[in-house]
Design an enzyme around this catalytic site. Structure first.
Site, PDB file in Angstrom:
ATOM      1  N   CYS A  65      59.177  70.811  36.539  1.00 46.76           N
ATOM      2  CA  CYS A  65      59.342  71.886  35.554  1.00 46.76           C
ATOM      3  C   CYS A  65      60.566  71.527  34.714  1.00 46.76           C
ATOM      4  CB  CYS A  65      59.567  73.216  36.277  1.00 46.76           C
ATOM      5  SG  CYS A  65      60.318  74.440  35.193  1.00 46.76           S
ATOM      6  N   HIS A  97      75.682  84.621  34.966  1.00 42.95           N
ATOM      7  CA  HIS A  97      76.384  83.570  34.230  1.00 42.95           C
ATOM      8  C   HIS A  97      76.384  83.908  32.744  1.00 42.95           C
ATOM      9  CE1 HIS A  97      72.635  81.880  32.827  1.00 42.95           C
ATOM     10  NE2 HIS A  97      72.195  81.775  34.068  1.00 42.95           N
ATOM     11  N   CYS A 135      55.917  77.111  40.148  1.00 43.68           N
ATOM     12  CA  CYS A 135      57.364  76.870  40.070  1.00 43.68           C
ATOM     13  C   CYS A 135      58.065  78.156  40.503  1.00 43.68           C
ATOM     14  CB  CYS A 135      57.771  76.489  38.647  1.00 43.68           C
ATOM     15  SG  CYS A 135      59.576  76.450  38.473  1.00 43.68           S
ATOM     16  N   HIS A 162      63.696  73.789  35.443  1.00 46.29           N
ATOM     17  CA  HIS A 162      64.326  73.809  36.766  1.00 46.29           C
ATOM     18  C   HIS A 162      64.445  72.427  37.406  1.00 46.29           C
ATOM     19  CE1 HIS A 162      63.150  78.020  36.104  1.00 46.29           C
ATOM     20  NE2 HIS A 162      64.335  78.219  36.629  1.00 46.29           N
ATOM     21  N   LYS A 175      73.262  70.299  29.528  1.00 43.28           N
ATOM     22  CA  LYS A 175      72.826  71.499  30.234  1.00 43.28           C
ATOM     23  C   LYS A 175      73.898  71.903  31.248  1.00 43.28           C
ATOM     24  CE  LYS A 175      68.659  73.160  32.485  1.00 43.28           C
ATOM     25  NZ  LYS A 175      68.886  73.520  33.870  1.00 43.28           N
ATOM     26  N   HIS A 195      73.148  85.357  30.962  1.00 49.29           N
ATOM     27  CA  HIS A 195      72.828  86.777  31.193  1.00 49.29           C
ATOM     28  C   HIS A 195      73.813  87.646  30.412  1.00 49.29           C
ATOM     29  CE1 HIS A 195      71.940  84.758  35.224  1.00 49.29           C
ATOM     30  NE2 HIS A 195      70.769  84.897  34.634  1.00 49.29           N
ATOM     31  N   CYS A 238      60.684  79.558  37.913  1.00 50.68           N
ATOM     32  CA  CYS A 238      60.114  80.368  36.821  1.00 50.68           C
ATOM     33  C   CYS A 238      59.306  81.527  37.368  1.00 50.68           C
ATOM     34  CB  CYS A 238      59.163  79.538  35.958  1.00 50.68           C
ATOM     35  SG  CYS A 238      59.920  78.212  35.046  1.00 50.68           S
ATOM     36  N   LYS A 277      76.328  73.158  38.014  1.00 50.94           N
ATOM     37  CA  LYS A 277      77.484  73.191  38.912  1.00 50.94           C
ATOM     38  C   LYS A 277      77.947  71.783  39.234  1.00 50.94           C
ATOM     39  CE  LYS A 277      76.944  77.696  40.972  1.00 50.94           C
ATOM     40  NZ  LYS A 277      76.158  78.424  41.929  1.00 50.94           N
TER      41      LYS A 277
HETATM   42  N1  MSP Z   1      63.505  88.340  35.626  1.00 50.15           N
HETATM   43  C1  MSP Z   1      63.071  87.648  34.484  1.00 50.15           C
HETATM   44  C2  MSP Z   1      63.008  88.548  33.260  1.00 50.15           C
HETATM   45  C3  MSP Z   1      62.116  89.755  33.418  1.00 50.15           C
HETATM   46  S1  MSP Z   1      62.158  90.767  31.997  1.00 50.15           S
HETATM   47  C4  MSP Z   1      60.911  91.842  32.209  1.00 50.15           C
HETATM   48  C5  MSP Z   1      64.004  86.482  34.172  1.00 50.15           C
HETATM   49  N2  MSP Z   1      65.241  86.572  34.689  1.00 50.15           N
HETATM   50  S2  MSP Z   1      66.413  85.499  34.455  1.00 50.15           S
HETATM   51  O1  MSP Z   1      67.472  85.901  35.358  1.00 50.15           O
HETATM   52  O2  MSP Z   1      65.936  84.184  34.573  1.00 50.15           O
HETATM   53  O3  MSP Z   1      66.954  85.765  33.013  1.00 50.15           O
HETATM   54  C6  MSP Z   1      66.459  85.081  31.878  1.00 50.15           C
HETATM   55  C7  MSP Z   1      67.218  85.574  30.665  1.00 50.15           C
HETATM   56  O4  MSP Z   1      68.634  85.423  30.893  1.00 50.15           O
HETATM   57  C8  MSP Z   1      66.970  84.814  29.381  1.00 50.15           C
HETATM   58  O5  MSP Z   1      65.810  85.203  28.686  1.00 50.15           O
HETATM   59  C9  MSP Z   1      68.233  85.169  28.611  1.00 50.15           C
HETATM   60  O6  MSP Z   1      68.176  86.494  28.199  1.00 50.15           O
HETATM   61  C10 MSP Z   1      69.281  85.036  29.693  1.00 50.15           C
HETATM   62  N3  MSP Z   1      69.707  83.640  29.852  1.00 50.15           N
HETATM   63  C11 MSP Z   1      69.738  82.956  31.023  1.00 50.15           C
HETATM   64  N4  MSP Z   1      70.248  81.702  30.793  1.00 50.15           N
HETATM   65  C12 MSP Z   1      70.546  81.559  29.492  1.00 50.15           C
HETATM   66  C13 MSP Z   1      71.196  80.548  28.726  1.00 50.15           C
HETATM   67  N5  MSP Z   1      71.606  79.404  29.233  1.00 50.15           N
HETATM   68  N6  MSP Z   1      71.418  80.812  27.416  1.00 50.15           N
HETATM   69  C14 MSP Z   1      71.071  82.015  26.850  1.00 50.15           C
HETATM   70  N7  MSP Z   1      70.480  82.970  27.543  1.00 50.15           N
HETATM   71  C15 MSP Z   1      70.094  82.757  28.837  1.00 50.15           C
HETATM   72  O7  MSP Z   1      63.609  85.594  33.443  1.00 50.15           O
END
Ligand code: MSP
Length: 513
Positions: free
Chosen positions: A144, A18, A126, A147, A298, A21, A129, A301
């Site tokens: 949490c 999304h 959780c 989530h 936030k 990422h 997380c 969906k």
């Molecule tokens: N797998 C772990 C990270 C391991 S790194 C050694 C994880 N994954 S995650 O899929 O949850 O990705 C989190 C990261 O995705 C956030 O730190 C950020 O980089 C990005 N984002 C996910 N949602 C976001 C927003 N709504 N806004 C901005 N960035 C966000 O945690």
């Protein structure tokens, strides 16, 4: 030569990519291009985190079989980032054998050092997380806050790393290196977390519950905890352990990018793991806020305000999304919606930047048959415009932070605004009616063409497709290679150079659907 190793978080594959990422990986690409422009050599990594309970649950639910599911999801992330022009040097997957070998090496080393203890533990877990939570981490309803789900109570025997062994060292390290976590508000947050005794870090999961992971070399009943495993990618990407020359070249210049959700793992667990392994610290952690739906709601969906990167690229362009993300992210939360992207697209890109480009290229076509006229010396006012644009594009060079990205976007718009106003005020189409002003018309046009060139050269990290297209149409040789080690020059367009016919860089979008 300066080196920079830029990392992004590796993303869980339990759902599709999304906007969040897409953001961190796109910013990694922007910062890579900005660093290369300033003469640095860059190694940039991004990819997927494929172990742990939530990936396992999603794979089981998909009915595809674990390997097929992981391959499919990792490929989806990769395709989304490719579409956004993210030029990573390595696509990370924690299921790669070389990474798993590095994780086993860490486990063996820590076990041999006697710093891992096995004990029975009861805690609130959780799955979202992939972390145990304290009651103080939960909201009033016991959920949490990230989530909005109540964690499960788990009682298990597991292996633990005693974080308290290095807690005092970490506090001193952060005090002595005040810019290790940027911006400062997140450094303060981490120091706040460190003001209380740290719980031990649970580094394993019983295979009976989670089998998707790296088996502990000293106890086959367990796999490594997904976070413990994933953080090690930052070293394994460099061929650690083993490739010492590569590690020495890049590791001291490592910068970890992330959103604020994962500062505890990156700024507490990770430095302590490294300390326990006798590995020096990376250079820095850069933290950004969250993207939220318009009005700070936030994204969800159910509400229907989720922004899907592919859909935005389809409606606008990859460069539009890159530009929106770069220009609007703050260290706290920032709103995004298709409508907000549409306004940025039509306002900043169509009306300001695109319109400026189209005006000067069309004027050159109309009055000079598209051949850039000769003008060895600019009129003072036109020279003053060019000087201001030069100053704008020179500012902030060499800075490496998320705010440097936002400022670059702002300066590009300011420079375009300034140049558009110069065109309005000098009105070369009026001047052209008077034969006595012919020299001035040439001076205005050349100054504006050089400004537009500078704006696209400087804006390349944000708008790589558009900048390359515009510059090439202006007969300015520009490739990914020439974009490296860029020095802004006041004059670079050769007299007589023929401009192409491409005048429409961005199309107005009236209804984004
Ligand atoms: N797998 C772990 C990270 C391991 S790194 C050694 C994880 N994954 S995650 O899929 O949850 O990705 C989190 C990261 O995705 C956030 O730190 C950020 O980089 C990005 N984002 C996910 N949602 C976001 C927003 N709504 N806004 C901005 N960035 C966000 O945690």
């Amino acid at each position: 030569m300066n080196r920079r190793y830029i990392t992004t978080p590796i993303y869980y594959v339990n759902a599709d990519p999304h906007i969040g990422h897409a953001h961190t990986s796109t910013m990694a690409d922007v910062l890579k291009k900005m660093s290369q422009r300033d003469g640095s050599e860059v190694f940039m990594t991004t990819g997927t985190d494929e172990h742990g309970q939530k990936n396992q649950d999603a794979a089981e639910k998909s009915g595809l079989g674990i390997t097929h599911y992981l391959d499919q999801q990792s490929a989806r992330f990769r395709a989304a980032f490719d579409r956004l022009g993210v030029e990573y040097d390595m696509w990370v997957r924690t299921t790669h054998e070389s990474h798993k070998a590095a994780v086993r090496h860490v486990l063996e080393k820590l076990f041999a050092h006697g710093v891992l203890v096995k004990k029975r533990y009861e805690g609130l877990y959780c799955v979202g997380c992939e972390m145990f939570k304290k009651t103080s981490d939960l909201d009033e309803a016991g959920r949490c806050p990230d989530h909005l789900a109540a964690p499960e109570l788990l009682t298990e025997e597991n292996y633990f790393l005693r974080l308290s062994l290095h807690q005092d060292w970490l506090v001193t390290f952060l005090q002595e290196n005040p810019d290790w976590i940027q911006p400062e508000q997140y450094r303060n947050e981490v120091l706040g977390m460190l003001s209380e005794p740290l719980d031990d870090m649970c580094i394993s999961r019983p295979k009976s519950r989670v089998s998707l992971g790296v088996e502990l070399p000293f106890d086959p009943g367990f796999v490594a905890y997904v976070w413990f495993d994933a953080l090690i990618n930052y070293l394994s990407n460099l061929g650690w352990p083993g490739d010492e020359a590569r590690v020495e070249a890049w590791w001291p210049n490592a910068v970890h990018l992330m959103a604020k959700d994962i500062i505890k793992t990156h700024c507490i667990y990770w430095p302590i793991m490294l300390r326990a392994l006798d590995v020096p610290m990376p250079r820095r952690c850069l933290v950004h806020g969250y993207w939220v739906g318009e009005g700070n709601v936030k994204m969800s969906k159910t509400i229907g305000n989720v922004v899907v990167p592919d859909a935005v690229v389809d409606t606008f362009s990859a460069d539009t999304l890159r530009f929106y993300l770069a220009r609007n992210m703050r260290s706290s939360d920032s709103p995004i919606s298709v409508e907000l992207v549409r306004r940025c697209h039509n306002g900043d890109l169509v009306n300001n930047l695109g319109n400026l480009y189209s005006r000067v290229v069309k004027l050159t076509a109309r009055d000079y048959g598209s051949a850039v006229p000769e003008c060895p010396e600019l009129h003072d006012e036109d020279q003053a415009l060019l000087d201001s644009v030069l100053e704008l594009v020179r500012e902030g060079r060499g800075e490496f932070s998320f705010s440097a990205v936002t400022q670059l976007a702002q300066r590009i718009l300011d420079a375009a605004d300034l140049t558009n106003r110069h065109v309005n005020v000098t009105a070369p189409w009026e001047l052209a009616k008077d034969p006595e002003s012919s020299e001035r018309v040439v001076s205005v046009l050349v100054a504006c063409l050089e400004s537009v060139r500078l704006i696209f050269e400087a804006g390349y990290p944000l708008l790589p497709n558009t900048a390359t297209r515009a510059l090439n149409n202006m007969n300015v040789p520009w490739t990914a290679e020439t974009a490296k080690s860029w020095e802004p020059e006041a004059r670079a367009i050769s007299p007589g150079a023929m401009l192409g016919e491409d005048t429409m860089l961005f199309e107005r979008v009236r209804d984004a659907g």
